[in-house]
Design a protein around this motif. Structure first.
Motif, PDB file in Angstrom:
ATOM      1  N   ALA A  36       0.776  -1.256  -0.040  1.00 23.37           N
ATOM      2  CA  ALA A  36      -0.083  -0.147  -0.023  1.00 23.37           C
ATOM      3  C   ALA A  36       0.729   1.056  -0.143  1.00 23.37           C
ATOM      4  O   ALA A  36       0.556   2.091  -0.535  1.00 23.37           O
ATOM      5  CB  ALA A  36      -0.952  -0.209   1.236  1.00 23.37           C
ATOM      6  N   VAL A  37       1.875   1.225   0.987  1.00 21.33           N
ATOM      7  CA  VAL A  37       2.856   2.316   0.968  1.00 21.33           C
ATOM      8  C   VAL A  37       3.545   2.560  -0.622  1.00 21.33           C
ATOM      9  O   VAL A  37       3.792   3.645  -0.883  1.00 21.33           O
ATOM     10  CB  VAL A  37       3.781   2.294   1.908  1.00 21.33           C
ATOM     11  N   ASP A  38       4.010   1.700  -1.152  1.00 22.84           N
ATOM     12  CA  ASP A  38       4.550   1.750  -2.395  1.00 22.84           C
ATOM     13  C   ASP A  38       3.673   2.132  -3.289  1.00 22.84           C
ATOM     14  O   ASP A  38       4.024   3.272  -4.333  1.00 22.84           O
ATOM     15  CB  ASP A  38       5.244   0.219  -2.850  1.00 22.84           C
ATOM     16  N   TRP A  39       2.255   1.799  -3.470  1.00 18.92           N
ATOM     17  CA  TRP A  39       1.347   2.302  -4.269  1.00 18.92           C
ATOM     18  C   TRP A  39       1.273   3.617  -4.189  1.00 18.92           C
ATOM     19  O   TRP A  39       1.143   4.440  -5.214  1.00 18.92           O
ATOM     20  CB  TRP A  39      -0.059   1.349  -4.165  1.00 18.92           C
ATOM     21  N   VAL A  40       1.067   4.201  -2.853  1.00 12.56           N
ATOM     22  CA  VAL A  40       0.884   5.557  -2.485  1.00 12.56           C
ATOM     23  C   VAL A  40       2.008   6.306  -2.962  1.00 12.56           C
ATOM     24  O   VAL A  40       2.098   7.525  -3.748  1.00 12.56           O
ATOM     25  CB  VAL A  40       0.986   5.846  -1.016  1.00 12.56           C
ATOM     26  N   SER A  44       2.279   9.184  -6.092  1.00  7.68           N
ATOM     27  CA  SER A  44       2.544  10.623  -5.621  1.00  7.68           C
ATOM     28  C   SER A  44       3.524  11.330  -6.726  1.00  7.68           C
ATOM     29  O   SER A  44       3.757  12.626  -6.554  1.00  7.68           O
ATOM     30  CB  SER A  44       3.227  10.554  -4.203  1.00  7.68           C
ATOM     31  N   PHE A  45       4.172  10.478  -7.474  1.00  9.29           N
ATOM     32  CA  PHE A  45       5.106  11.123  -8.539  1.00  9.29           C
ATOM     33  C   PHE A  45       4.377  11.532  -9.565  1.00  9.29           C
ATOM     34  O   PHE A  45       3.226  10.828 -10.121  1.00  9.29           O
ATOM     35  CB  PHE A  45       5.982   9.719  -9.015  1.00  9.29           C
ATOM     36  N   THR A  46       4.817  12.752 -10.255  1.00 10.05           N
ATOM     37  CA  THR A  46       4.094  13.304 -11.191  1.00 10.05           C
ATOM     38  C   THR A  46       4.792  12.501 -12.586  1.00 10.05           C
ATOM     39  O   THR A  46       5.784  11.806 -12.628  1.00 10.05           O
ATOM     40  CB  THR A  46       4.265  14.744 -11.587  1.00 10.05           C
ATOM     41  N   GLU A  47       4.022  12.638 -13.821  1.00 14.80           N
ATOM     42  CA  GLU A  47       4.387  12.170 -15.124  1.00 14.80           C
ATOM     43  C   GLU A  47       5.868  12.816 -15.254  1.00 14.80           C
ATOM     44  O   GLU A  47       6.727  12.376 -16.150  1.00 14.80           O
ATOM     45  CB  GLU A  47       3.510  12.522 -16.431  1.00 14.80           C
ATOM     46  N   VAL A  61      13.101   3.230   0.107  1.00 16.36           N
ATOM     47  CA  VAL A  61      11.893   3.074   0.924  1.00 16.36           C
ATOM     48  C   VAL A  61      11.573   1.523   1.128  1.00 16.36           C
ATOM     49  O   VAL A  61      11.493   1.054   2.200  1.00 16.36           O
ATOM     50  CB  VAL A  61      10.516   3.655   0.540  1.00 16.36           C
ATOM     51  N   TYR A  62      12.076   0.813   0.092  1.00 18.50           N
ATOM     52  CA  TYR A  62      11.759  -0.742   0.187  1.00 18.50           C
ATOM     53  C   TYR A  62      12.858  -1.321   1.306  1.00 18.50           C
ATOM     54  O   TYR A  62      12.405  -1.852   2.193  1.00 18.50           O
ATOM     55  CB  TYR A  62      12.170  -1.319  -1.150  1.00 18.50           C
ATOM     56  N   TYR A  63      14.176  -1.016   1.010  1.00 25.83           N
ATOM     57  CA  TYR A  63      15.339  -1.541   2.060  1.00 25.83           C
ATOM     58  C   TYR A  63      14.897  -0.866   3.346  1.00 25.83           C
ATOM     59  O   TYR A  63      15.179  -1.716   4.438  1.00 25.83           O
ATOM     60  CB  TYR A  63      16.530  -1.168   1.454  1.00 25.83           C
TER      61      TYR A  63
END
Length: 163
Positions: A36-40, A44-47, A61-63
């Motif tokens: 869920a955090v990864d999806w958010v 949140s990144f723009t194109e 964030v993953y590590y």
């Protein structure tokens, strides 16, 4: 046969099954929360955000999340954190001495990613190599030279020379 039954009984009574089950539940719930955090983060990144920046933030964030989740898992199992942190400190010291060059490249890569003296697609020259920046990772820069060769240059060299 009796020895086997005694050994199995010792295993059954010595292993903290409740803590182990709770620990794996923590990992499962933590994995769902991370998705869920990864999806958010991804949303949140723009194109216009560079692919490299997206990739670097998601990896960080993953590590970080997995490290915290693993420490929480160990805590639930009843492992003493003082022992884990002491062993981690010694291991970090040993790895630091053994991996000076990759650590130097990593630190240089962090400076390059955040200072952004150039971005993917720019044409630069590092020493005798001139070409288009294909990717900028935390350890190295990959560029395609004008004669269509791929060159990987360590970030320590990129930081230490005129670009």
């Amino acid at each position: 046969m009796e020895d086997i039954l005694i050994a199995l009984n010792e295993i059954r009574t010595d292993i903290p099954w409740k803590n182990l089950a709770l620990g794996f539940l923590v990992l499962a719930v933590g994995n769902a929360i991370f998705r869920a955090v990864d999806w958010v983060i991804t949303q949140s990144f723009t194109e216009n955000t560079e692919k490299q920046r997206k990739h670097t933030v998601r990896k960080f964030v993953y590590y970080t999340y997995n490290l915290v989740l693993f420490l929480f898992f160990l805590k639930v199992l009843g492992v003493q954190m003082k022992v884990v942190l002491g062993a981690t400190g010694l291991l970090t010291l040993a790895i630091g001495f053994a991996a000076r060059t990759p650590i130097s490249n990593l630190i240089s890569g962090i400076f390059l990613v955040f200072e952004r003296p150039f971005v993917v697609g720019d044409i630069i020259q590092v020493n005798e190599n001139r070409g288009e920046v294909v990717s900028l990772n935390l350890l190295s820069l990959t560029m395609r030279t004008l004669d269509n060769l791929m060159v990987r240059i360590p970030n320590e060299l990129v930081i230490g020379t005129a670009v």
